[in-house]
Structures are given as structure tokens and as C-alpha cells.
Design an enzyme around this catalytic site. Sequence first.
Site, short mmCIF file in Angstrom:
data_model
loop_
_atom_site.label_atom_id
_atom_site.label_comp_id
_atom_site.label_asym_id
_atom_site.label_seq_id
_atom_site.Cartn_x
_atom_site.Cartn_y
_atom_site.Cartn_z
N LYS A 1 3.58 6.10 18.42
CA LYS A 1 3.47 4.83 17.72
C LYS A 1 4.84 4.42 17.20
O LYS A 1 5.59 5.23 16.66
CB LYS A 1 2.48 4.95 16.55
CG LYS A 1 2.18 3.63 15.87
CD LYS A 1 1.12 3.80 14.79
CE LYS A 1 0.82 2.47 14.11
NZ LYS A 1 -0.21 2.62 13.05
N GLN B 1 -8.40 -12.68 2.49
CA GLN B 1 -7.23 -13.15 3.23
C GLN B 1 -7.41 -14.58 3.70
O GLN B 1 -6.46 -15.36 3.75
CB GLN B 1 -6.92 -12.23 4.41
CG GLN B 1 -5.60 -12.59 5.10
CD GLN B 1 -5.10 -11.53 6.04
OE1 GLN B 1 -5.23 -10.34 5.78
NE2 GLN B 1 -4.52 -11.96 7.16
N LYS C 1 -8.78 0.52 11.06
CA LYS C 1 -8.57 1.78 10.36
C LYS C 1 -9.78 2.68 10.59
O LYS C 1 -10.93 2.23 10.55
CB LYS C 1 -8.37 1.56 8.85
CG LYS C 1 -7.17 0.69 8.51
CD LYS C 1 -5.87 1.39 8.84
CE LYS C 1 -4.65 0.61 8.38
NZ LYS C 1 -4.48 -0.68 9.05
N HIS D 1 7.23 -3.07 9.97
CA HIS D 1 7.22 -4.37 9.29
C HIS D 1 8.40 -5.26 9.71
O HIS D 1 8.46 -6.43 9.30
CB HIS D 1 7.27 -4.17 7.77
CG HIS D 1 6.05 -3.53 7.20
ND1 HIS D 1 6.04 -2.24 6.67
CD2 HIS D 1 4.78 -3.99 7.06
CE1 HIS D 1 4.83 -1.95 6.24
NE2 HIS D 1 4.04 -2.99 6.47
N ASP E 1 -3.49 -6.92 14.98
CA ASP E 1 -4.68 -6.43 14.29
C ASP E 1 -5.16 -7.40 13.21
O ASP E 1 -6.23 -7.22 12.63
CB ASP E 1 -4.42 -5.05 13.68
CG ASP E 1 -3.28 -5.06 12.66
OD1 ASP E 1 -2.45 -5.97 12.71
OD2 ASP E 1 -3.23 -4.13 11.82
N ARG F 1 -9.27 3.15 3.12
CA ARG F 1 -8.03 3.51 2.44
C ARG F 1 -8.32 4.08 1.05
O ARG F 1 -9.32 3.75 0.43
CB ARG F 1 -7.14 2.26 2.26
CG ARG F 1 -6.57 1.68 3.52
CD ARG F 1 -5.75 0.45 3.16
NE ARG F 1 -5.21 -0.24 4.32
CZ ARG F 1 -4.04 0.03 4.88
NH1 ARG F 1 -3.30 1.01 4.40
NH2 ARG F 1 -3.61 -0.67 5.92
N THR G 1 0.82 -1.22 0.00
CA THR G 1 0.00 0.00 0.00
C THR G 1 0.85 1.26 0.00
O THR G 1 0.33 2.38 -0.01
CB THR G 1 -0.93 0.01 1.22
OG1 THR G 1 -0.15 -0.16 2.42
CG2 THR G 1 -1.94 -1.13 1.14
N LYS H 1 7.32 5.96 14.31
CA LYS H 1 6.97 7.34 14.00
C LYS H 1 7.89 8.29 14.75
O LYS H 1 8.33 8.01 15.87
CB LYS H 1 5.51 7.63 14.39
CG LYS H 1 4.48 6.79 13.66
CD LYS H 1 4.28 7.26 12.25
CE LYS H 1 3.14 6.51 11.57
NZ LYS H 1 2.91 6.96 10.19
N THR H 2 8.17 9.43 14.13
CA THR H 2 8.91 10.50 14.79
C THR H 2 8.18 11.80 14.52
O THR H 2 7.17 11.82 13.82
CB THR H 2 10.36 10.61 14.26
OG1 THR H 2 10.30 11.03 12.88
CG2 THR H 2 11.07 9.26 14.34
N HIS I 1 8.12 -0.06 6.27
CA HIS I 1 8.65 0.81 7.33
C HIS I 1 9.07 -0.05 8.52
O HIS I 1 8.93 -1.29 8.49
CB HIS I 1 7.62 1.88 7.74
CG HIS I 1 6.27 1.32 8.11
ND1 HIS I 1 6.04 0.62 9.28
CD2 HIS I 1 5.08 1.34 7.45
CE1 HIS I 1 4.78 0.26 9.35
NE2 HIS I 1 4.17 0.67 8.24
#
Length: 431
Positions: free
Chosen positions: A235, A179, A85, A51, A200, A89, A43, A238-239, A48
Amino acid sequence: MNHVNLIDELKQRNLISHITNEEILKENIKHNSISLYCGFDPTEESLHVGHLLPLITLKRFQLQGHRPIVLIGGATSLIGDPSFKEKERFLNFDNKIDLWTTNITKQISSFLNFDGFKNNAVILNNKKWFEKINILSFLRNIGKHFSINTMINREAVKQRIKRSDQGISFTEFSYNLLQAYDFFILNKKKQVSLQIGGSDQWGNISAGMHLINRISKKKVYGLTLPLLMQSNGVKFGKTESGTIWLDPKKTTPYKFYQFWKNIEDSDVYKFLKLFTFLECNEINIREINKYKNNQIIHDKSYLSQYMTRLVHGEENLLSAERITNILFLKNINEIKESDLHQLKKDGIPSIEVNQIKDLQEALILCSLAKSRTQAKNMIVSNAISINTNKVTNKGYIFNNNDKLFNQFTLISRGKKNHCLIYWKSIVLKFH
């Protein structure tokens, strides 16, 4: 086969959020080589750091003799997983997803062994079987095994249905079946008996187990990994400036290195257990002694080096360490031009200029000073450095010796505030 009890090790590392039939699975992987899979939907153009946990977990299984299968969701990414979510998306086009699939496949390839092993890893794309499927056949043969009542009561779906501003489309609602069908096909064609994923994904994994049991009457397993939060409440991955990507073009190796270097002390030993292959007993001993002889600083450095080497390789790790030494230890002698380009991209603040009147003006342009008076005071008080060399001349004017590789000048205020000046070439036009 005589395997180490891998499930117990995963529990010691706090790597298990959910698990089905734990004792049976433990015995199975202890005495047999199994095939397991984890799915990644393309996606975005890059994976990142979020993963990394499933990829490294697949590696743990491979090292114990099991076969990891990575499933790229070339088809399911066209739909989008609604799990937890807040809104639907954005639906991407085939050609973009095909490009992202290529990028992500290349990234994944460096984490697992694909050649020379009996349990070689395999990368598959679910587009291969979904492109051939007939919608009527799918609804008749697969859809009949699922109860709408059960699907609606999945927590991820319930959260969306209850929202008055954002419901859930039939497109997203169908993702659960897709899935589940992936797990069914992999079990049928590749004898996959275990699916892993983030916590999730529990609803989707359970759906696959249900489908296999209904059609094939086989016992398969599910295992989910915890979704990580940093101790500072942010999270994981993340920064302040955004997501930490694995693609060096999106997040430079230096910034990636600094992400791990700057994690909270309270996260160091948790992350050593989750992401590295150090023995748990050794990590526990390190934690007990963390305040002796700066042990925690050494352990944070180990984590930063290990993760950067894993994702970006030795050469990029050395580059990240060179840049760190420049900024914090003031050692600029070994700097390379490529290091400075990393800094310019996302290492520290930077500006592009054709010319600057003097150092005072540079400090203002770099937002290191608010006025010429403040800039002057900083210079004479020994607070300013050019390329790590102190400058106390309040009227200092730049010269060519200040331009590293004829392009860059590093301005520093104290130890932590830096700015990189990029001198743009002036092209003279003759008529």
C-alpha cells in the site's frame, strides 16, 4: 477567465477515479473561478504520504485561479468514517482530536497559499457547525432526505454488513449523513461547488450532492482520486517499518527521502505525473529515454528531492542528501550532529552503549557479525569501516577520535549494511 483545461490535465496525469457531469464541470472551471473542498479527519497526530495526493490536487486548482477549502473533521473524527474499513475505528476523545487538529492544520498550511491571493485557501473545522446543531432538527431536516435502502446498498457499508464478525454500528452508519451535511453547509456558506477526495469517498461525496440537490436545487460536482498501490504490491505510504508520516518527529526527513529514492522503477513516471508539476509531455519524453544515460536514476533523484523539499523544506532536504552521501558515497566530512540524530532515530539500526571492548564486540552487538571469529574474518578481509574509513586491524580498540561529536560512531559492513553506535555519557557519582 481563460483557464487551461484542468480536468483534461488531471485525466492525463491519471488523477481521476470518478467524476460527475464531466463536460459541464470542465466548462464551469474553464470560464469561472470556483470554490472546492477536501476533508481531512484528524484521526492521527500527523498526516501521512497518502494525504499528499489530495493536497497537491487542491494546489493544482488554486494555481488555475480556484479557491481551495480544507475542511478539518473535528466533529466527524469523533465518529469515524467506516468506508472500506474492516472494523470500527477506536473512538478518540475531544482533547486528543483538538491537539491533532492543531498539528494537521500546521502541516496543511505549507501546501497552499493563504495570503496575498484573490483565491486564498481557507481552513475550516466542521466542529463549528456540528457543535450548534440539535439532533432532532438534524434528523427532521436532513435525515428525511436519505433512504436507508440506498445507504445500506453503498458498497462500503455492504462489505461490513456481510461480515459475521464485524457489523457496522449506528454511529458509523450515520457518518454518511454528517459528511453530506458538510458539503451542504459549505455550498450554502462558501459557495463550494466541488468536493474532491479519495475513491473510497465516492459514496460520501454522492450523498452530499444528493442533499444539496434536494434542499437547494443546485448542481454541484464530485471528483475522486485513485487510491494508490506501489508496484511491489505494498500500500502506498507503507514500508516494512511502517507508515511514512509527514511529521519529521515521526518519520525523519532522511527516511522520507529514502522512501521516494527506493520506489520501484515502474512507479517513477507514474508518481512524477501524480505528485509533481512537470508537464506531462516532458514526463513522457523522460520515460521514453529512461534507459539512456541513466535517465531513470536522475528522474528518481528528482522525485526524491522534489517531494522532500515540498514537505520538509530545503534545509532538511540537504540534510537527507548529506546522510545519503555518507552512507553510500562515503563522504563524512560535511556531517552535522543533527544528521546523526536523524540516523539514530530511524535511518539505520543503532545501539546505545557505555563502553565496548573492541571492534569485534561492536560488530556482534550491531548484528553485523554472529561471532568473534566471523567478525575477525570480516575485518581482515577489508569489509569493515569506521566512520567510512577502512579498518583491517583485527584487534582494533575504539578511541575518542572515533566518536563523532563525542557521541556517535558509524560502523559499516560493505556498502549497504550499517549501524550507528551512540555512546552514552557515564556520570560519575561522588559520595
